[in-house]
Design a protein around this motif. Structure first.
Motif, mmCIF file in Angstrom:
data_model
loop_
_atom_site.group_PDB
_atom_site.id
_atom_site.type_symbol
_atom_site.label_atom_id
_atom_site.label_comp_id
_atom_site.label_asym_id
_atom_site.label_seq_id
_atom_site.Cartn_x
_atom_site.Cartn_y
_atom_site.Cartn_z
ATOM 1 N N HIS A 170 -4.767 -9.449 20.975
ATOM 2 C CA HIS A 170 -5.883 -10.406 20.969
ATOM 3 C C HIS A 170 -5.579 -11.569 21.915
ATOM 4 C CE1 HIS A 170 -7.800 -8.563 17.373
ATOM 5 N NE2 HIS A 170 -6.550 -8.284 17.054
ATOM 6 N N GLN A 171 -4.900 -11.282 23.031
ATOM 7 C CA GLN A 171 -4.479 -12.349 23.928
ATOM 8 C C GLN A 171 -5.650 -13.109 24.527
ATOM 9 O OE1 GLN A 171 -1.331 -12.117 22.542
ATOM 10 N NE2 GLN A 171 -1.016 -13.315 24.385
ATOM 11 N N ASP A 172 -6.830 -12.476 24.558
ATOM 12 C CA ASP A 172 -8.006 -13.156 25.085
ATOM 13 C C ASP A 172 -8.435 -14.328 24.198
ATOM 14 O OD1 ASP A 172 -8.611 -11.112 23.180
ATOM 15 O OD2 ASP A 172 -10.737 -11.334 23.645
ATOM 16 N N GLU A 173 -7.930 -14.356 22.960
ATOM 17 C CA GLU A 173 -8.281 -15.440 22.045
ATOM 18 C C GLU A 173 -7.441 -16.691 22.274
ATOM 19 O OE1 GLU A 173 -7.922 -13.870 18.110
ATOM 20 O OE2 GLU A 173 -9.650 -12.521 18.320
ATOM 21 N N SER A 174 -6.309 -16.533 22.946
ATOM 22 C CA SER A 174 -5.445 -17.683 23.188
ATOM 23 C C SER A 174 -6.140 -18.690 24.105
ATOM 24 C CB SER A 174 -4.138 -17.222 23.821
ATOM 25 O OG SER A 174 -3.238 -18.294 23.927
ATOM 26 N N SER A 175 -6.082 -19.955 23.748
ATOM 27 C CA SER A 175 -6.680 -21.080 24.487
ATOM 28 C C SER A 175 -8.194 -21.180 24.336
ATOM 29 C CB SER A 175 -6.316 -21.034 25.982
ATOM 30 O OG SER A 175 -4.928 -21.182 26.148
ATOM 31 N N ARG A 176 -8.803 -20.343 23.479
ATOM 32 C CA ARG A 176 -10.252 -20.458 23.278
ATOM 33 C C ARG A 176 -10.563 -21.665 22.391
ATOM 34 N NH1 ARG A 176 -12.167 -16.284 18.480
ATOM 35 N NH2 ARG A 176 -10.294 -16.460 17.197
ATOM 36 N N MET A 177 -11.758 -22.165 22.492
ATOM 37 C CA MET A 177 -12.237 -23.249 21.649
ATOM 38 C C MET A 177 -13.074 -22.665 20.513
ATOM 39 S SD MET A 177 -10.908 -25.801 23.251
ATOM 40 C CE MET A 177 -11.632 -27.173 22.341
#
Length: 398
Positions: free
Chosen positions: A369-376
């Motif tokens: 789920h690396q795409d979730e890192s740094s999301r707001m």
């Protein structure tokens, strides 16, 4: 301060000015572990005694004499007492705060065996022991600490082999329980296993001993071991001061000795109802940490742990305003800490709120789920919601 039964160690000038060396293992044998023993320090009513026997049957009690001496025995609402002494509120398993869980951080999902929890690609956490010098009543691993379990490392060498075989792991957290309650010889063996793993940039040893059992650090052999390791790889010690009264001369000396070994000491506090849920208290805590050379790092939202949530968790609507009010009283270094939710999906920083909307930023994400890192993330605040799952999703425009 308790005067009914003083120990010969806690907070004494002798411990700080070269008196007889402190036999920390022997002192641990004097920890208070029974309701009967607790009554030698604190008055209990018959009803309290009965309820505490029930609580300790499910969640053991373990309190060093040093820490007991920080409690005001005449104040049943003393904030230091709340963190150490079992309370009847621990019998509450349901209420208006919402659902509870035994594993809010998702440890079980990321258990690789041999005590290794590998939740984020770049970090491995190794549960080295289930024992702590004190069993904190707000502990998020309450279901396992102090009880027989399969999380304890059977062979640290096997754990180190797993780490060596995964070059994506850049740092290791030695956790528990409290690793620094292991014999110094055992710690030496463990650190030796990590020393030669080239892809490790640094090692962390999570310990609340500087707060609740600081005499552990008066062991010269331990300080020499940490200094020796630190010459090869940077060593960090995340600790856990929650209230300004925990910052004693003895704790300050423990931190000084750690820093003399080159160890960087960071603090990971938890926002706790009845302990530090006031802006002045939080500001005093962060300022006090800087005075003794400890870096304010995290302030965690209390997790929805069974037998913890309903008497320790502060609703997020209240907590976010409280933290902002506390930061307004601090200077730049004191206010650098992050207000954090340690969620199953990853670490989330609570940035603040706009009207009734809570603004969060995800700092770490699970594998896959690396795409979730740094999301707001944006959630709508409710009066009682104390966890991400309690708050409905919304957008800034809705």
């Amino acid at each position: 301060m308790i005067t009914s039964k003083k120990s010969d160690l806690g907070g004494t000038e002798e411990a700080l000015t070269g008196g007889e060396p402190c036999e920390w293992q022997r002192e641990l044998q004097h920890n208070v572990t029974t309701v009967e023993g607790l009554e030698e320090y604190l008055p209990l009513t018959p009803a309290e005694r009965r309820d505490l026997e029930q609580v300790t049957a499910a969640h053991p009690m373990n309190i060093p004499r040093y820490y007991l001496e920080l409690i005001d025995p005449g104040d049943p609402h003393d904030p230091v007492r709340k963190m150490a002494v079992p309370a009847t509120e621990e019998l509450i398993v349901a209420g208006d705060m919402g659902a509870t869980t035994g594993d809010p951080y998702g440890d079980d999902k990321h258990d690789k065996g041999n005590g290794i929890l590998h939740k984020y690609p770049y970090t491995a956490l190794v549960v080295t022991t289930e024992y702590c010098s004190m069993y904190c009543r707000h502990c998020f691993r309450k279901r396992m600490v102090g009880l027989p379990n399969d999380q304890t490392v059977k062979s640290f060498r096997q754990a180190a082999s797993y780490i060596a075989a995964h070059p994506e792991i850049k740092n290791v957290v030695m956790s528990g329980g409290d690793p620094l309650l292991l014999p110094t010889s055992a710690l030496k063996s463990m650190l030796s296993e990590l020393r030669g793993i080239k892809h490790l940039n640094y090692v962390r040893i999570g310990s609340r001993a500087p707060v609740v059992f600081p005499m552990r650090f008066f062991d010269d052999e331990l300080i020499e071991l940490l200094a020796d390791f630190n010459r090869e790889k940077p060593l960090y010690l995340p600790t856990h001061f929650n209230h300004p009264r925990e910052i004693t001369p003895t704790a300050r000396e423990a931190v000084r000795r750690l820093r003399s070994a080159g160890v960087t000491v960071n603090n990971q506090a938890v926002l706790l109802r009845g302990v530090n849920d006031a802006a002045d208290t939080l500001a005093e805590l962060m300022d006090g940490l800087l005075r003794i050379g400890v870096n304010p790092y995290y302030l965690y939202q209390c997790m929805p742990v069974t037998r913890v949530r309903h008497h320790f968790q502060v609703p997020l609507k209240e907590g976010v305003d409280l933290v902002d009010a506390a930061r307004a009283k601090m200077d730049g270094y004191a206010k650098r800490f992050k207000f954090i939710i340690g969620h199953d999906i990853g670490k989330l920083e609570i940035c603040g709120r706009i009207d009734d909307k809570l603004i969060l930023k995800q700092l770490h994400a699970r594998p896959g789920h690396q795409d979730e890192s740094s999301r707001m993330l944006v959630r709508r605040l409710t009066d009682n919601g104390g966890w991400l799952d309690d708050l409905p999703e919304c957008s800034l425009s809705s």
